[in-house]
Every structure is written in structure tokens, then in C-alpha cells.
Design an enzyme around this catalytic site. Sequence first.
Site, mmCIF file in Angstrom:
data_model
loop_
_atom_site.group_PDB
_atom_site.id
_atom_site.type_symbol
_atom_site.label_atom_id
_atom_site.label_comp_id
_atom_site.label_asym_id
_atom_site.label_seq_id
_atom_site.Cartn_x
_atom_site.Cartn_y
_atom_site.Cartn_z
ATOM 1 N N GLY A 246 45.204 36.280 37.557
ATOM 2 C CA GLY A 246 45.784 37.565 38.237
ATOM 3 C C GLY A 246 44.553 37.954 39.375
ATOM 4 O O GLY A 246 43.918 36.845 40.108
ATOM 5 N N HIS A 247 44.607 38.912 39.689
ATOM 6 C CA HIS A 247 43.920 39.693 40.796
ATOM 7 C C HIS A 247 42.298 39.292 40.821
ATOM 8 O O HIS A 247 41.911 38.942 41.980
ATOM 9 C CB HIS A 247 43.965 41.357 40.927
ATOM 10 C CG HIS A 247 43.566 42.094 42.084
ATOM 11 N ND1 HIS A 247 44.025 41.875 43.191
ATOM 12 C CD2 HIS A 247 42.553 42.848 42.298
ATOM 13 C CE1 HIS A 247 43.095 42.644 44.061
ATOM 14 N NE2 HIS A 247 42.277 43.184 43.703
#
Length: 320
Positions: free
Chosen positions: A296-297
Site C-alpha cells: 500500500g501507501h
Amino acid sequence: MKKAITLYLILLLFGCHTDTATKNNTITSKITKTETTTYKKLDVNGVTIAYREAGNPDKPTIVLLHGFPSSSHQYRKVLNTLSNDFHLIAPDYPGFGNSDFPLSTDYDYTFDNIATTIDTFLKLKGLQSYAIMIQDYGAPIGFRIATAHPEKITAIINQNGNAYKAGLGDAWADTRLLWANRTKTTEDALLPAFTLQGLEWQYTHGTRHPENVNPDTWHLDYLRLSRPNAHKVNIDLFYDYQNNIKLYPEWQQYLRDNQPPLLIVWGKNDAFFPESGAEAFKKDVKNIDYNIYNTGHFALEEDGEAIIEKIRSFMKGLNK
């Protein structure tokens, strides 16, 4: 005679242990000297900027520029692992981490101004050339510095730092409404981003194993975002982010004109900056080391070991 032999053996044994201990202490001292991260502060036009620094300043420098809602803390693995080979500096922006948190009446919380503060910080540190590692907010800050001083930038390490409209994901929906019409309603719609649940989502969304992401990360951010005026300051920055998009063409031109060596280490499941943001850099940069991770981020949280080794080989390749 037996007493003499016994005494000799005791002295010999003691001497060996002493030598071994001395050697071990020397080794430990060397390891500590090269791997220790220091926590420092520097006054920048009346604002105290906290920063982490590690490694030998005579070695190639990497400036680590953090994202929202984090701080230099997000680069702890990089600092701990790469300090033997590089000089690493990770500042906290005003209002973030351990830096000063001046009132909005005393400090203009815009990306232009934060970039100016960090640029001045780097000048005060005496840095003449450095690579930048950018993530999230680190991209608009880093690209402002790069366009102002292209001669200083030796390389760009990009972990989900966007510079293209194609890289803006679905998670920007509520922020776009704020840009179109800033009201109490559109501001309040963004408040969940500052809750523990909202912060946990930012760290764990898109990860393969969310249970392996250290919860101290979002709990630390939550404490800082719970300070008086923190919500207002960060909503101001959310609103100002639209001005970054207006600068995308300038940043893309910088890439085309200067062709900085670019390492992409991107979490493809980022709801804010999906893989399309990474792919877009291929249009403008020829010398690109392109790596996509199934996370993810905050890709360093789950794939830090692989990313850090990629940074090491990339940077060493530049300095052969």
C-alpha cells in the site's frame, strides 16, 4: 612449581578474555559509530526543524522527505540500514514530527512555504549535492526543491510520490469536493482521516499482511494530529494540495530537461497514488529503475527490506 604454572594459566586465561573483550568492545564501538541515528534540531528563520541524521557526511547524501500523516519516523528502517554506505538526513516539516508547530498566524502552511523552509534547512546544513527520497507530501516538496536547484539533485528515489494527474486515485474524492467548494461540510467530511481508524487504514490498506505493520506508526501520528489546531492546519494543506497539481507540468519539464536518475519503488495498491502514477514517469525519464510492490501507501512498512536493498544497489550504481 605447580603454583607458578597455575598462576601462569590464570594470567593467560585472563589476558585472553581481556583481549577478546577489548576486541569486542572495539567492534561494538565501530558498529555504534556508523549505525547510530542522531536526533538534532536547527533553527530555520525562527522555526525549529527537527531531523534525524545518520552516516558519514563524506559519503553520498540522501535527503529523506516524508509524507502525510507521518514524519522522519517513517524512514527509521532506511536510516538504520543504509547509514554504513550513505549520509542520510530526514527532516520533519513544520507542524510534523518533532519540529515546531507554529500557529497559522505565525507560519503559512502551504506547500510553497514548507518547501522554502526545507530548502533553507538544506542550505544551512551546507549540502551542495544530494539525492532525494520522496513519498506522498515529500513529492511536492522535493520537486519544488529540485526545480529550484536542478544542479544539486544527484538522483530521485520515489516511493509513491506523485507528479501526474494520472496518478491521483479514488481516495481524493472528498478532497476534490473541498477544492471545488470549501465549506464546513466539505471540511468535516475529511475529519475521519485524523481518527485512529482512519490513520490505521492509511497504513494498512492494500497490504498483504496488515498484522505485520507496526501500530506504533499510526498511534504516533494520532497523538500529533490531536494537538490543538492540528486539524485546521492539515485541512489547509489538503486544500492547498490543488496547487501542486498546477505545478505538475513544470515538474515534468524538469524531468525531461534534466533526466535525473530515477528509482521507482512503488506500492501498487495505494488508494491515493496507484500504480498509474508510477507508470507515468516512464514518459519523461529515460534512466529509470522501475519496481512495483504488492503493498500500500507506506510501502516501506511491509517491503522495507527489499526496497532498502534496491536503494543501496541503485545508489552504488550511480557512484561507480
